[in-house]
Design an enzyme around this catalytic site. Structure first.
Site, short mmCIF file in Angstrom:
data_model
loop_
_atom_site.label_atom_id
_atom_site.label_comp_id
_atom_site.label_asym_id
_atom_site.label_seq_id
_atom_site.Cartn_x
_atom_site.Cartn_y
_atom_site.Cartn_z
N LYS A 89 31.93 -22.79 -63.07
CA LYS A 89 32.79 -22.24 -64.13
C LYS A 89 33.26 -20.82 -63.84
O LYS A 89 34.36 -20.42 -64.22
CB LYS A 89 32.03 -22.24 -65.47
CG LYS A 89 31.78 -23.63 -66.04
CD LYS A 89 33.03 -24.23 -66.64
CE LYS A 89 32.76 -25.54 -67.35
NZ LYS A 89 34.04 -26.23 -67.72
N GLU A 111 36.47 -20.81 -75.54
CA GLU A 111 35.73 -21.86 -76.24
C GLU A 111 34.55 -22.25 -75.37
O GLU A 111 34.60 -22.08 -74.15
CB GLU A 111 36.62 -23.07 -76.49
CG GLU A 111 36.73 -24.08 -75.32
CD GLU A 111 37.39 -23.52 -74.07
OE1 GLU A 111 38.14 -22.53 -74.20
OE2 GLU A 111 37.14 -24.05 -72.97
N SER A 377 27.97 -29.45 -59.24
CA SER A 377 28.74 -28.45 -59.99
C SER A 377 27.90 -27.39 -60.68
O SER A 377 28.37 -26.29 -60.93
CB SER A 377 29.64 -29.15 -61.01
OG SER A 377 28.87 -29.95 -61.87
#
Lengths: 393, 254
Positions: A89, A111, A377
């Site tokens: 991220k 968000e 990830s």
């Protein structure tokens, strides 16, 4: 056929910017400037430097020997779990905070579902000394307390989304409403390849560093740039977009997208958008989404909060309908089992999102010489409570 | 024959438009609310088709939408409720909603049903201008529907002119950068904005929405504009006082 966005942000028939007029100036400012800014040498230099020194890139491409032996293929893991803050991220939030600075914004909103993107955003805001407000569903705030605390420690304000189902989609609605109310000074850092154009394309470009690295790393290790298979989990789809990006137009590379089947695709508790979704509009983008016959957006379910989204990025909707990517749905149980297998076999505790990607190894048959790259990830520290409950550890 | 909206805008009076969410407070209040509004002198009604994720709306309309959906409101039912509305109601009626429910119904089917019932226009805030012009303008025209676009204080003069060109009823002038239900009032910034729009000499009249909740804000909003829209304040009134006291609310406005 191109698998990337055209200039209006369409991937085939998916994408675009279905936004109320109140958001037009904001997205238009971004649309007119994002490519130019990303090409500026000073931007590139700062982005690359931060990815290297702050995020810890390049992340390793690790040959998973015991896993390879078990499944009789050459399996590599792209170690995004080793990024600062614990997942891919941050590649996007670094890019977007620099973008926001170039655009002269002094306030950031975001968000978050499980809190990973919220933490990654709070982190880069702390790094740059910029005010940060993160919207999070009231229900998610209750079940992800450690990440709420992390965001607060990093100086962010966490605002509960009290509307609708009080989870990720509602947090996204609240962030969009905030942006409507603060159109001039605020930049909205969307966490995935979703939302109105140019977000899906911009986020995919920031995440594309993943496949850029895989190419040269694989060349070093195997003498070829291209794997036979590239595998990633898809919620909104940002880690997948990054892992596929430089392989999209190379048909020799098979793309596998792994969705969360939850308790079973047809159990009524699932997040397998490709199987259950229909074309529609969610958060400003035309894409596949889970909805009632009447066009009301429904609430998905997955044990993994990061895959618990009723839509999918328009790039992935296009990859699905064109058949460019193979979509496989993995249940909670299969993902949890695969996660534990990764712990025992490779000494890696994966995020439950990423565990879904490993679970396809029991579904797909590979040849012994096939090179399979699985995007790991994120790491599983954030999921310990779920693992503990599930396995009664 | 001209559309009822176009007729109404020719009258020499300031338009009072009321928004309500279909299916709220109770599922079958739709026809009664419309009747009461007309009886009390409202000029134009926006019937809200509730949506699960109303991005441009503040808490009041969000909550009314959630309640309406929980009550069982859906597109086909709304059409069913409205099928005889033109036997009793003659003021212009607009359906306001988000694009996805219309898209799922089928845009052409939706427009056709609207024409059959006697709906005069649509407001779909998340259907963008370029997509409307490319894919749907001809369908709206075929079924005699006026499409109403929004502008905001941030909308450029150039884009306002494009929107004016694409419109054939009125332009929905959002009073401030906000979601529905904001209550910051009408200060200097709004007056400057209204004056700036007036100076553009658009072919379509403007009706102001967002932030109008009483006689004072209605007066201020309609000084230069053709009318004003009240939504959240009316829904709050329904929540507290029920459908029986609609006349009390309208009396406080004008």
């Amino acid at each position: 056929m191109s698998y990337n966005a055209d200039e209006k942000g369409y991937y085939g028939e998916f994408g675009g910017a279905f936004i109320p007029e109140m958001l037009y100036p904001n997205t238009e400012e971004l649309r007119q400037n994002y490519l130019r800014i990303m090409e500026e040498p000073s931007f590139k230099k700062e982005f690359d430097q931060l990815l290297k020194d702050y995020v810890g890139r390049p992340t390793p491409l690790y040959f998973a020997e015991r896993l390879s032996k078990k499944y009789n293929a050459k399996i590599y893991l792209k170690r995004e779990d080793l990024c600062h803050t614990g997942a891919h991220k941050v590649n996007n939030t670094i890019g977007q905070i620099l973008m926001a600075k170039k655009l002269g914004k002094n306030r950031i909103i975001a968000e978050t579902g499980a809190g990973q993107h919220g933490v990654a955003t709070a982190t880069v805001c702390a790094l740059m000394g910029i005010e940060c407000v993160v919207y999070m569903g009231e229900i998610d705030i209750a079940r992800q307390a450690p990440n709420v605390a992390r965001m607060k420690m990093l100086g962010a304000e966490v605002r509960p989304a009290l509307s609708g189902s009080r989870t990720l989609k509602d947090a996204t609605n609240e962030a969009i409403r905030d942006w409507i109310n603060n159109p001039v000074d605020t930049h909205y850092i969307i966490g995935s390849v979703v939302g109105p154009h140019p977000y899906p394309d911009m986020v995919a470009r920031f995440q594309s560093v993943i496949s850029e690295e895989i190419k040269w790393q694989l060349k070093e290790k195997e003498g070829v740039e291209n794997p036979n298979y590239i595998v990633a989990c898809v919620g909104g789809g940002s880690n997948a977009a990054g892992a596929y990006y430089h392989y999209l137009d190379n048909p020799a590379v098979n793309i596998i997208a792994v969705e969360a089947a939850g308790k079973g695709v047809h159990s009524g508790e699932s997040a397998a958008t490709s199987a259950l979704g229909k074309m529609g509009i969610i958060h400003g983008s035309k894409t596949l989404l889970m909805q009632t016959e009447d066009g009301q957006i429904t609430e998905p379910y997955s044990i993994s909060a990061g895959l618990d989204y009723p839509g999918v990025g328009p790039m992935h909707a296009h990859l699905f309908t064109t058949g460019r990517a193979e979509f496989i749905s993995i249940t909670d149980d299969e993902a949890m089992k695969a996660g534990l297998m990764m712990c025992k076999l490779e000494g890696i505790i994966p995020a439950i999102e990423s565990s879904h990607a490993f679970a396809i190894l029991d579904h797909k048959k590979f040849n012994p010489n096939d090179i399979v790259v699985i995007n790991l990830s994120g790491r599983g520290d954030k999921d310990l409570d779920t693992y503990i409950d599930y396995f009664e550890l | 024959m001209k559309n009822r909206i176009q007729h109404k805008l020719k009258e020499d009076k300031k338009i009072l438009s009321i928004y309500f969410t279909a299916g709220y407070p109770a599922l079958n209040d739709t026809v009664r609310i419309i009747g009461e509004l007309e009886k009390n002198g409202v000029d134009l009604i926006e019937i809200g088709l509730p949506f699960s994720d109303p991005l441009a709306d503040g808490p009041t309309i969000q909550e009314s939408s959630t309640t309406a959906l929980n009550n069982g409101m859906h597109t086909e039912l709304l059409f069913e409720q409205l099928k005889d509305i033109r036997k009793t109601v003659s003021i212009p009626l607009i359906i306001m909603g988000y694009f996805n429910p219309v898209f799922q119904y089928g845009v052409e089917d939706f427009c056709q049903r609207c024409q059959e019932i006697g709906i005069d226009g649509l407001i779909l805030p998340d259907l963008p201008l370029d997509v409307y012009l490319k894919d749907y303008a001809s369908i709206f025209k075929k079924y005699g529907l006026v499409n109403v676009f929004l502008i905001t204080p941030q909308t450029s003069a150039e884009r306002i002119k494009e929107i004016d060109e694409a419109s054939d009823g009125f332009i929905y002038m959002v009073s401030s950068a906000s979601t529905t239900g904001a209550t910051e009032g009408f200060g200097l910034a709004q007056q400057n904005y209204f004056a700036r729009i007036t100076a553009l000499e658009l072919k379509n009249p403007q009706i102001v929405g967002f932030g109008i909740n009483n006689s004072e804000t209605f007066q201020k909003a309609t000084q230069s504009a053709a009318g004003a829209i009240i939504g959240s304040a009316f829904i709050k009134h329904l929540t507290i006082n029920g459908v029986d006291s609609i006349s009390d609310f309208i009396k406080t406005i004008r």
